[in-house]
Design an enzyme around this catalytic site. Structure first.
Site, PDB file in Angstrom:
ATOM      1  N   TYR A  66       0.822  -1.192   0.000  1.00 30.10           N
ATOM      2  CA  TYR A  66       0.000   0.000   0.000  1.00 30.10           C
ATOM      3  C   TYR A  66       0.857   1.244   0.000  1.00 30.10           C
ATOM      4  CZ  TYR A  66      -3.951  -2.922   0.883  1.00 30.10           C
ATOM      5  OH  TYR A  66      -4.916  -3.848   0.779  1.00 30.10           O
ATOM      6  N   LYS A  67       1.853   1.216   0.849  1.00 32.26           N
ATOM      7  CA  LYS A  67       2.675   2.397   0.994  1.00 32.26           C
ATOM      8  C   LYS A  67       3.335   2.731  -0.321  1.00 32.26           C
ATOM      9  CE  LYS A  67       4.072   0.945   5.366  1.00 32.26           C
ATOM     10  NZ  LYS A  67       5.189   0.180   5.811  1.00 32.26           N
ATOM     11  N   ILE A  68       3.682   1.716  -1.053  1.00 31.55           N
ATOM     12  CA  ILE A  68       4.517   1.952  -2.199  1.00 31.55           C
ATOM     13  C   ILE A  68       3.733   2.184  -3.472  1.00 31.55           C
ATOM     14  CG2 ILE A  68       6.314   0.949  -3.615  1.00 31.55           C
ATOM     15  CD1 ILE A  68       6.802  -0.561  -0.702  1.00 31.55           C
ATOM     16  N   GLN A  79       6.933   9.101  -1.528  1.00 30.29           N
ATOM     17  CA  GLN A  79       5.710   8.970  -0.758  1.00 30.29           C
ATOM     18  C   GLN A  79       5.839   9.728   0.565  1.00 30.29           C
ATOM     19  OE1 GLN A  79       4.197   5.607  -2.182  1.00 30.29           O
ATOM     20  NE2 GLN A  79       2.611   7.137  -2.325  1.00 30.29           N
TER      21      GLN A  79
END
Lengths: 610, 693
Positions: A26-28, B571
């Site tokens: 998800y983070k990536i 991110q």
């Protein structure tokens, strides 16, 4: 004590690394999103024969189950629920008539479930009539509205899917302009990477996909797949199954080269088809505000208080009195044997794969044509040949950089279909992890008398009476279910959690009833009348394995300095148990930072060798 | 006092390594390593493992054939040239160093039976009053010395009485016959390639007879399985087998319905052995652990990162988008409670319905009837045999104890020549399964292999079979994974050993034999050359040149790690920017701009501008909504100082925006040059202030 370990999984570095693979996605690469676009026309509310639920009701039940499963398994995914063909309109800028955004694209929470509950059943239909009503239909507007939902999202979306639920194969009563607009909007959506699926429901006279929807939905993943199910969904289970199959984006855990030998390489994706679902870890909250709290960890120098950067620290282990120091990079390097990948060693007949050679859940591989073209063809040839000859391929497997190798068996899996011709098991190879010599414990077998034919036959009758068809998805995890019911109760302010049905418990009464006198007959055959298997085993049980357990706990030892020094000198402190070591530390007033055994030993060694 | 102390010990094994260092051990045929060197390696590897695995077993070392004499029995010219080098002790680093430097070939010869007696004496003396689970003597010798057999019976008798087990390690195999593998359970000995009996001296032939005599009288027919060759020992873990701690017994009741109960005991038979010791963090200069202090603070997710005391935090759980406060106490009270250990049958099913690839958990448990309970043995035997003949398995609820989570698993019947048991494996819960659908392979026109392709693969498979037929037509597995020690441990111990002795040296390369263990057997490699070439020509395999945007997280496994770092960094940066933007004041704007700059640099350095561009587009779009005009103006102001803009960033997808986005470059001058590592570091670790630059 693997059982206890499960609770403390985070203490184990290696496990943590693995976890990162699944959660880290998800983070990536962004989040998955799913929009339910549901037809709310009058036709959807018509009840089936024999009081079967209406298509609308069935859809809502299905949507609800997706919401709850998202909450449990992938709470970061975004979900939206949009109705079209409604009388009322409700959407962000209220620019679309007859489109009702019930839930905007967001990660689902407890309130969403409550909202959907309002739409269920007879009362649900009334509630829907009251709040939304049924009116004109413009699928084009509905799709346009959905595309706005996507573009309003600030987060990076990795997978976008839109499912249309309807029982009408023709939407605009021959209005060609509206049909065209719907096609254009669908094309726009598909352009931006949204996959559009049709979940068509029963319609008297049959649902003709080719009339209209064939131009709306996304083309199938590969040409041979039928893409559009010819048969509409009649039953809730069918619908749920169909939705579930589409709803989860398959993610490969990694992509690797699979080397058959000098220069013959194909690319495969590695997938996890089964992984132990665990309770999610707790989040720390501020007591007063219930705001989430983050942790920050810093290393600093004990004497000058300066912040220590990674370069200012090294890694060390102590053996006896010897400290061995390495750089962090070296510690990683030790684990490196080769680059990540699968390397073919050779082939063996399936019967060489022993049942008891099991150390981890299996993985699954499937070719990656996008990495190395030609992979699928080669892979298929291997699959067909292995399966025909009943062989498995033995490979060396390195999943990541700086990870030591493991040997795995690649077991061929041909595609399996269920009765409704949907894929039950995908084609590919299962990756079974094989144990090294270290992983196999020496067990002293218990050898005793064996049963006679008569006794065995009686047991066969018992087995026969209690037989059932095992299905791998038949058992829910009661621990997880209870946990989520508890959360649900707290989140929704319920008085108490809904009770769970613990499917792991034996249905004793039913079993007894089925067995009838068989159990007693068997006992009469194998046990003497005075034998009580439930009683405490005979006192002489105290053999080597069980030695001293209970007494050990009570043994409160005061050890002399002499004795301890002796242990230090001989490096035998490690043989003492943690409680004894703790007592010893207390006795000498040694303050220890931790309670790990090695820390206690180190502290004592340091103190006593001064 | 003594009694208490004894109880606090964990039961352990004691073992004496008894090595022949006599002059014949140094002889060797040309091109072969002398027996002395081989035996020394065996000992070294064994001790290395004991030391670094922190085994609690006690080890002694007795050498014979030494120039000097040092043992408790030496008297009147008896037991000469036998040296007790080390009495029973936990092996430590010192012992490793001693073996390396002080273990030298001797110039004498000594009777190995005498040496055995010295070892027995040592074991008895040292273990007096202590309780050991197992006593073992390991003899490494070439048997090339005259022995007097007159005491043999007495020796065998006292070995039996003291329950001492023996293992022999010889330069040659005990006999030529191929000893079949003992059931496939443990790492057993395998047939040695060396010629049997050929070229043995008279003493060796005689000695071998005595070895057989001793071993068979100690252990009956299995005795010879404990006679190994040196090369065996180096490859496998044979020494460890004897002193292996046995897995913990798990007594329980197997229940079928309410009234049928069988007393059972389970043992963990297969489970992944992990590295036990973790690395501590020390200060780089002083190598002191105490010089490093670790501090964990809790803080709110606000701009000031307000710190919160640990006591002021409670625990909560995510329920979808909600976070539900749920204290530890409440959780404990409301959580699922199991009613203790159990092994309860839920029903019986066909074995074929249980799929091998759906085995869960990390272990296999062997279930036997309770020890010395013949009624339980008969009852369990009836179950095992019934299941076996019906090809069925029991589905059971298994709970290890009150505190552990219940499992559903399968108990398979297992009938061996010597024993019977159930094999228990965990099965999945519904929540564990993921239903993924994959495109069809077999009937897919695009990927369908041709007949000639299929036959090329067929030939390749035939050439790569790892199971071969021997002369007697028996199939022999030439690559048994369960006989290979995990290379991870060997490598770790090698490096620890090396660094311990040579603190300033770089780490040594992986030992060649260890690498060899992980390779395809040479014969197979040679055999498959031609078929492999054929496969190569028949299957066009081409690496696809990837477009940049296709790189995703999954690639980091095998293909690209760099991209992963970049993506995470980006991110984190966007997250940080969004955080900062939440606070509309000039000082935060400067930080935001710094972040944007860092983001841009990241994008440029990774050659991937899309992330940056799309973020900037969306930021620009959001300017009116979020009232960020001031920030935007600031960003644009720097236009005059503009530096060269990179092509990638210019390739912005939306044409009309290019002008504005282009302006962003300007700010780079304000902040100078950033180092990627620092950005990432500060954002992850400090997270508080970007002014550290």
């Amino acid at each position: 004590m693997a059982e206890r370990r499960e609770y403390y999984q985070n203490e184990d570095d290696e496990v943590e690394e693995d976890e990162e693979d699944s959660g880290g996605d998800y983070k990536i690469s962004g989040r998955d999103s799913l929009v339910f676009l549901v037809d709310a026309s009058k036709e959807m509310f018509i009840k089936g024969e024999d009081g079967e639920p209406s298509n609308f009701d069935m859809t809502m039940q299905c949507v609800r189950s997706v919401y709850t499963s998202k909450i449990i398994s992938s709470d970061k995914d975004l979900v939206a629920l949009v109705f079209y063909g409604t009388e009322q309109s409700k959407n962000p800028r209220n620019s679309f008539k007859h489109v009702y955004v019930y839930h905007d694209l967001d990660s689902p929470g407890s309130q969403c479930i409550l909202d959907i509950d309002k739409l269920l059943g007879e009362k649900g239909a009334q509630f829907a009539e009251k709040t939304m009503g049924s009116g004109e239909t413009s699928l084009g507007d509905a799709l346009w509205c959905c595309s706005n939902l996507y573009s309003d999202i600030k987060l990076r979306l990795s997978h976008k899917r839109l499912m249309i639920f309807t029982c009408r194969d023709e939407h605009h009563g021959g209005d060609g302009a509206k049909d065209r607009q719907a096609r254009t909007k669908a094309a726009d959506l598909k352009e931006t990477g949204v996959v559009i699926d049709l979940m068509h429901l029963t319609k008297p006279g049959g649902f003709d996909v080719s009339l209209f929807f064939c131009d709306i939905v996304s083309p199938p993943e590969d040409e041979s797949e039928l893409g559009l199910q010819i048969e509409p969904c009649r039953k809730l289970e069918d619908l749920q199954k169909r939705v579930r199959a589409k709803e989860l984006k398959k993610r490969s855990q990694s992509r690797l080269t699979f080397s058959l030998g000098e220069g013959v390489n194909l690319a495969v994706g590695v997938y996890v088809l089964a992984r132990t679902a665990t309770k999610p870890s707790a989040v720390k909250l501020h007591r007063d505000t219930n705001e989430p709290v983050r942790t920050k960890t810093r290393y600093f120098h004990a004497h000058n208080g300066g912040i220590l950067l990674p370069n200012d620290m090294k890694r060390a282990q102590v053996y006896g009195k010897k400290q061995i120091v390495m750089e962090k990079d070296e510690v990683d390097e030790i684990k490196k044997f080769d680059d990540p990948g699968l390397v073919l060693m050779g082939f063996k007949p399936m019967d060489r794969l022993k049942l008891h050679h099991h150390i981890r859940p299996a993985l699954f591989i499937y070719p990656e044509e996008e990495q190395i073209s030609g992979s699928s063809c080669m892979f298929t040839a291997l699959l067909l040949n292995c399966s025909e000859k009943n062989l498995f391929a033995l490979c060396r497997y390195i999943p990541r950089r700086n990870t030591p190798p493991r040997f795995v068996a690649l077991v061929p899996q041909r595609e399996e279909l269920d009765q409704s011709q949907t894929q039950a098991t995908p084609p590919g190879f299962h990756v079974i992890f094989l144990p090294f010599a270290d992983d196999i414990r020496t067990v002293d077998a218990h050898v005793g008398p064996t049963a006679s034919d008569e006794q065995v036959d009686k047991m066969k009758e018992i087995v026969h009476k209690l037989r059932f068809k095992y299905k791998s998805d038949a058992f829910e995890n009661p621990v997880l279910q209870q946990h989520y019911r508890n959360l649900e109760a707290l989140a929704l302010n319920m008085l108490e959690p809904e009770p769970i049905e613990d499917l792991t418990m034996p249905k004793v009464q039913m079993m007894d009833a089925r067995l009838g006198p068989l159990a007693q007959e068997f006992k009469d055959l194998v046990y003497p009348p005075d034998y009580n298997p439930e009683g405490k085993p005979a006192a002489k049980r105290k053999t080597a394995e069980s030695g001293g357990g209970a007494a050990e706990k009570k043994a409160k030892v005061e050890m002399s300095e002499e004795e301890l020094k002796n242990h230090v000198a001989k490096c035998t402190l490690g043989k003492l148990t943690v409680p004894v070591l703790k007592d010893a530390c207390k006795q000498f007033g040694i303050r220890t930072t931790g309670t790990k055994k090695q820390e206690l030993i180190d502290a004592l060694t340091m103190h006593l060798s001064k | 006092m003594c009694f208490h102390l004894f109880l606090s010990f964990i039961l352990q094994s004691a073992l004496v390594l008894c090595m022949d260092v006599g002059f014949s051990m140094s002889n060797s045929e040309p091109g072969q390593e002398p027996s002395f060197e081989q035996a020394k390696k065996v000992i070294q590897k064994f001790v290395q493992r004991q030391v670094f695995a922190e085994n609690k077993d006690e080890v002694g070392l007795v050498l014979f054939g030494t120039d000097g004499t040092k043992n408790g029995l030496a008297e009147d010219g008896q037991y000469e040239n036998i040296t007790v080098h080390r009495r029973l002790m936990m092996p430590d680093f010192e012992l490793l160093e001693e073996i390396e430097s002080k273990l030298q070939p001797g110039g004498q010869q000594a009777d190995w039976l005498d040496a055995l007696v010295v070892c027995m004496d040592l074991l008895q003396e040292e273990t007096m009053g202590k309780k050991f689970e197992r006593l073992n003597i390991v003899l490494l010798t070439d048997l090339n010395v005259q022995t007097s057999a007159d005491q043999l019976d007495v020796i065998i008798d006292s070995l039996k009485k003291a329950r001492i087990t023996l293992q022999f390690f010889l330069p040659f195999p005990v006999d030529g016959e191929d000893r079949a593998d003992g059931g496939g359970d443990g790492p057993g000995p395998s047939a040695a390639p060396v010629r049997p009996g050929k070229g043995l001296s008279r003493q060796q032939t005689q000695g071998l007879e005595m070895v057989k005599n001793i071993m068979t009288s100690l252990e009956e027919e299995d005795g010879l399985e404990e006679v190994y060759t040196f090369s065996d020992a180096l490859q496998k873990l044979s020494i460890f087998k004897r002193i292996d701690r046995r897995p913990m017994a798990w007594p329980c009741h197997l229940t079928i319905g309410s009234s049928l109960t069988i007393r059972i005991v389970g043992y963990k038979a297969v489970t992944e052995e992990k590295v036990k010791k973790s690395w501590a963090i020390v200060e780089a200069q002083s190598h002191q652990r105490d010089d490093v202090k670790r501090e964990t603070v809790y803080c709110l997710d606000d701009d000031n990162e307000t710190e919160v005391q640990k006591d002021d935090t409670i625990q909560g759980f995510r329920y979808g988008s909600d976070i539900v406060p749920f204290s530890k106490v409440d959780e404990d009270q409301m959580k699922y409670k199991s009613d203790g250990k159990c092994f309860s049958v839920l029903g019986f099913t066909k074995q074929e319905l249980i799929r091998r690839h759906q085995f869960m958990g990390s272990q296999v448990v062997k279930v036997f009837a309770a020890r010395d309970d013949e009624h339980a043995a008969v009852a369990l035997s009836a179950l095992i045999r019934a299941l076996d003949s019906l090809k069925m398995a029991a589905i059971v609820r298994y709970a290890y104890d009150r505190r552990s989570n219940p499992q559903v698993g399968a108990a398979f019947p297992c009938i061996k020549e010597k024993y019977e048991c159930l094999l228990y494996v965990q099965l999945p819960f519904m929540e564990d399964l993921r239903q993924f659908t994959f495109p069809v392979l077999e009937n897919n026109k695009k990927f369908k292999p041709s007949e000639s392709q299929l036959s090329a693969v067929d030939a390749l498979i035939d050439s790569m079979m790892l199971v071969e037929k021997d002369e007697d037509g028996e199939s022999v597995d030439v690559f048994k994974v369960n006989h290979i020690p995990n290379p991870q441990f060997q490598r770790l111990f090698q490096c620890l050993h090396h660094r311990g002795v040579n603190p300033d040296d770089p780490l040594p390369p992986v030992e060649p034999w260890l690498k060899r263990d992980l390779e395809r057997p040479q014969a197979v490699s040679a055999r498959c050359q031609t078929p492999l070439q054929d496969v190569k020509t028949k299957f066009p395999l081409k690496v696809v040149v990837k477009k940049k945007e296709q790189k995703t997280s999954a690639d980091r496994g095998g293909f690209d790690n760099r991209c992963f770092v970049t993506l995470t960094a980006c991110q984190q940066l966007t997250h940080r920017i969004e955080q900062l933007l939440g606070n509309r004041s000039p000082e935060y704007y400067m930080k935001s701009i710094a972040c944007i700059q860092a983001f841009r640099d990241q994008s440029v350095s990774s050659g991937n501008a899309e992330l940056f561009n799309s973020y900037m587009q969306s930021l620009k779009r959001s300017v009116p909504d979020r009232n960020l005009q001031e920030l935007w103006d600031l960003l644009i102001q720097g236009k005059e100082q503009s530096v060269c803009y990179y092509e990638e960033v210019q390739a912005a997808p939306v044409q009309e925006d290019t002008g504005d986005v282009d302006d962003l470059v300007s700010v780079s001058c304000l902040f100078g040059c950033f180092n990627d590592k620092h950005i990432i570091y500060y954002i992850c670790e400090c997270n508080s202030d970007l002014q550290v630059y």
